[in-house]
Design an enzyme around this catalytic site. Sequence first.
Site, PDB file in Angstrom:
ATOM      1  N   LYS A 578      20.660  30.801  66.011  1.00 51.64           N
ATOM      2  CA  LYS A 578      21.812  31.619  65.632  1.00 51.64           C
ATOM      3  C   LYS A 578      21.431  33.006  65.148  1.00 51.64           C
ATOM      4  O   LYS A 578      22.291  33.849  64.921  1.00 51.64           O
ATOM      5  CB  LYS A 578      22.581  30.935  64.495  1.00 51.64           C
ATOM      6  CG  LYS A 578      23.157  29.610  64.863  1.00 51.64           C
ATOM      7  CD  LYS A 578      23.812  28.995  63.643  1.00 51.64           C
ATOM      8  CE  LYS A 578      23.951  27.509  63.742  1.00 51.64           C
ATOM      9  NZ  LYS A 578      22.709  26.731  63.721  1.00 51.64           N
ATOM     10  N   VAL A 608      27.451  27.261  67.701  1.00 49.90           N
ATOM     11  CA  VAL A 608      28.495  26.685  66.846  1.00 49.90           C
ATOM     12  C   VAL A 608      29.021  25.420  67.513  1.00 49.90           C
ATOM     13  O   VAL A 608      29.344  25.440  68.694  1.00 49.90           O
ATOM     14  CB  VAL A 608      29.675  27.668  66.655  1.00 49.90           C
ATOM     15  CG1 VAL A 608      30.728  27.065  65.737  1.00 49.90           C
ATOM     16  CG2 VAL A 608      29.190  28.997  66.120  1.00 49.90           C
ATOM     17  N   ALA A 610      27.526  22.584  68.194  1.00 49.14           N
ATOM     18  CA  ALA A 610      26.583  21.858  69.059  1.00 49.14           C
ATOM     19  C   ALA A 610      27.110  21.793  70.487  1.00 49.14           C
ATOM     20  O   ALA A 610      27.363  22.820  71.091  1.00 49.14           O
ATOM     21  CB  ALA A 610      26.296  20.480  68.484  1.00 49.14           C
ATOM     22  N   LEU A 612      30.008  21.026  71.654  1.00 50.58           N
ATOM     23  CA  LEU A 612      31.435  21.229  71.925  1.00 50.58           C
ATOM     24  C   LEU A 612      31.689  22.623  72.492  1.00 50.58           C
ATOM     25  O   LEU A 612      31.095  23.594  72.033  1.00 50.58           O
ATOM     26  CB  LEU A 612      32.240  21.071  70.624  1.00 50.58           C
ATOM     27  CG  LEU A 612      32.193  19.692  69.987  1.00 50.58           C
ATOM     28  CD1 LEU A 612      32.964  19.709  68.668  1.00 50.58           C
ATOM     29  CD2 LEU A 612      32.769  18.641  70.918  1.00 50.58           C
ATOM     30  N   GLY A 663      17.737  14.552  62.203  1.00 48.10           N
ATOM     31  CA  GLY A 663      17.901  15.725  63.060  1.00 48.10           C
ATOM     32  C   GLY A 663      19.189  16.501  62.842  1.00 48.10           C
ATOM     33  O   GLY A 663      19.585  17.278  63.693  1.00 48.10           O
ATOM     34  N   GLU A 666      18.736  22.097  60.006  1.00 48.67           N
ATOM     35  CA  GLU A 666      17.784  23.080  60.528  1.00 48.67           C
ATOM     36  C   GLU A 666      16.392  22.635  60.066  1.00 48.67           C
ATOM     37  O   GLU A 666      16.280  21.858  59.102  1.00 48.67           O
ATOM     38  CB  GLU A 666      18.087  24.461  59.929  1.00 48.67           C
ATOM     39  CG  GLU A 666      19.404  25.080  60.352  1.00 48.67           C
ATOM     40  CD  GLU A 666      19.366  25.610  61.780  1.00 48.67           C
ATOM     41  OE1 GLU A 666      18.406  26.294  62.141  1.00 48.67           O
ATOM     42  OE2 GLU A 666      20.317  25.322  62.533  1.00 48.67           O
ATOM     43  N   ASP A 677      23.793  28.727  56.901  1.00 53.29           N
ATOM     44  CA  ASP A 677      24.040  28.347  58.290  1.00 53.29           C
ATOM     45  C   ASP A 677      25.537  28.407  58.613  1.00 53.29           C
ATOM     46  O   ASP A 677      25.938  28.858  59.675  1.00 53.29           O
ATOM     47  CB  ASP A 677      23.484  26.930  58.522  1.00 53.29           C
ATOM     48  CG  ASP A 677      23.357  26.628  59.990  1.00 53.29           C
ATOM     49  OD1 ASP A 677      22.668  27.406  60.686  1.00 53.29           O
ATOM     50  OD2 ASP A 677      23.971  25.642  60.457  1.00 53.29           O
ATOM     51  N   LYS A 681      27.644  30.762  61.290  1.00 51.15           N
ATOM     52  CA  LYS A 681      28.593  30.252  62.288  1.00 51.15           C
ATOM     53  C   LYS A 681      29.937  30.960  62.166  1.00 51.15           C
ATOM     54  O   LYS A 681      30.554  31.314  63.172  1.00 51.15           O
ATOM     55  CB  LYS A 681      28.767  28.741  62.114  1.00 51.15           C
ATOM     56  CG  LYS A 681      27.539  27.973  62.569  1.00 51.15           C
ATOM     57  CD  LYS A 681      27.710  26.489  62.339  1.00 51.15           C
ATOM     58  CE  LYS A 681      26.428  25.763  62.680  1.00 51.15           C
ATOM     59  NZ  LYS A 681      26.422  24.378  62.238  1.00 51.15           N
TER      60      LYS A 681
END
Length: 724
Positions: A578, A608, A610, A612, A663, A666, A677, A681
């Site tokens: 990002k 942003v 993942a 989607l 996972g 970050e 983060d 976004k």
Amino acid sequence: MKVLKFGGTSVADADQIRKVKDIIAAASGERIFVVVSALGGVTDLLIHAAELASARDESYVDQAREIEKRHLSTIKALLPITAQSGILSKVKTELNTLDTLLEGAYLIGETTPRLLDRIVSYGELLSSYIISEYLISEGLDARLKDGRELIITDENYGKANVNHAISEKMCRTYFSNSTEQITLIPGFVASSENGNSTTLGRGGSDFSAALIAGALKADSLEIWTDVSGMYTANPKLVKQAKAITHISYEEAMELSHFGAKVLYPPTIQPVLSKDIPIVIKNTFQPQDPGTTIERNKSENEKSVRGISHVPNICLLTLEGPGMIGIPGTSKRFFEVLSQAQISVVLITQASSEHSICIGVDEADAPQAEKLVNEAFAYEIEASRLKPVISEGDLAIIALVGDQMKSHQGLSGKMFSTLGKNNVNIRAIAQGASERNISAVIQRADVKKALNSLHETFFEENIKQLNLFVMGVGNVGSKLLRQIEKQHTYLRKNHRLNIRVIGISNSRKMLFDEEGIPLREWEERLSKGAKADSKLFFEQLKDLNYRNSIFVDNTASEQVAGTYENYLRNSIAVVTCNKIACSSELEQYSLLKDISRAYNTPFLYETNVGAGLPIIDTLKHLIASGDKVHKIQAVLSGSLNFVFNNFNENTTFAEVVKRAQEEGYTEPDPKIDLSGIDVMRKILILARESGYLLNIADISNNSFLPEESLAADTNEAFYLSLEKH
Ligand code: ADP
Ligand code: ASP
Ligand code: MG
């Protein structure tokens, strides 16, 4: 009656010559003439030896020994011992004469064109002698006939001009006065009316065979070589190239003139007027159909038949106001070149008559430049013309096809394909026959240009994407697995062939020009070179592949800082990192501008949400005129995980650790927990929605204590979480 010609690789050594014998034996149900080249590579050795000798370099002797070794070892491997001694001694006598000629060149320190022709003629003279003796020893009815007694030329050494009338007569007389089943003839060599040895130009054995076929009105001319015909592009440079089964004389001529070396360009003329078909066949795969070259026989209605290129081109431009409206400038320009026997490969003249631009072989360029400057010295002195501008390291790339004239938009397609792949075009020419569209490009771009054009015009629209993946942690390794899993589906349903050419993590990097087998990437990467993001970029740029994509799966600021370099070289950037999109507005806008200017994608959908489709959806909304008033979202997968799983049975630090292990976070979990983060976004969503904000415009009510925010390692961070 037919004529067969075997090229250098077909007769390179004893094993190959045995294959040639089988082909000859199978064809000799009728009377045949067989033309052979020198053993593969021998002509080059001879030329090199002569060059060294005339430069007074004693190592010419080593070249001569190599030539001797090639011939003697072929005889020993090919012929029965009983037959060898006579043949060896004859060949040694010839080689002695060759040594004497080379020694002469060495002593004088010069090779005249006449002497050079004499020297290089040994390649074909020896190969044809050895092969004829071998055929005889195998019980075939073969006889050797010296090509110099059949083909008569002027004394333009190096590329002599054939006297067709006399040569035809000599061929016919020989044919009617001889009876052997197989006549073996050295290609490439000829002689002048004064009896001096001459040659027909590099690759000229094809031409010898065509001259004989034409003179004897053969039923066909078979060119046996190391590829299965004339291909849609040079198969050594374009893996996907396919042999063309039928092609017209004109198309074949055009392709060979523009670099398809498989056929020496003058070869077609002697057979064309007599309608003799040429069949190009592969000595090593004789069952392949090969290519048949005939009158107007184009297979189906394909508009582009082939793509070829001429590698060593120099552009010479003469320009200046003194050219406008003054007749005769072009005439003088071309006259000086033709007097010096410099052939012009390509011509363009803009309609303003302000300049003439020509393409010549790079070897001729210095002389051409000098001659033209001399011829126009007066105009240059008076500033009515500028001195010739010369640009080297160029190549011509040409699309060829009889049917191109009846199809619109081909040149558009050609140039947009080249443009998209960052291939700069220096000059363009389209023949009036519309059988050829040529462009002059940088030589370094030839392979990319050939492959891109081949993909556009021949590969049923399967687009090849060449990926260079940086970062193979959580996200990167899954991406590689996904690419492997979806490979067949994407090829079949989306006509995309995805290859991963380069992979790097922070320690190692690996390149494989053929594509890295994804099943073994981990093992291969562990043996790779030391990682270096600058070198990674340089290597990617040097490989110069079409449809190159740099994929950033890191969270690194330093990597994000390199996108600009990629985009400026028309290399697409796809990233889940990002940092670039949430950097200073200026930097973000710059990347977007470059991407637009170079028509090169810069994509970051996974920044942003993942997997989607959020950013894409926003883009479509904005493009169709919607205005985004408000976005409500929970934007952090890691915070979601933490708050869903934090309960009386766990500590906060434990939950964060689990989120990291699974996972969700970050690599540095503080980036998530601190809210940074999420800020990034929000900033990206706002920018995509048309609000040109900076990170400072977003307020963050972080719940972390100061000490945790200040932690500079993951360990310190977890310790402070436990403490608080
Ligand atoms: P020979 O020694 O048999 O005369 P050449 O080396 O002169 O063979 O010609 C064959 C070579 O031509 C092939 O190996 C290939 O590299 C090259 N070539 C260039 N363009 C084409 C093309 N369009 N189709 C086939 N071969 C090509
Ligand atoms: N041996 C010559 C050359 O290498 C002629 C030929 O092979 O066609 O150019
Ligand atoms: Mg050849």
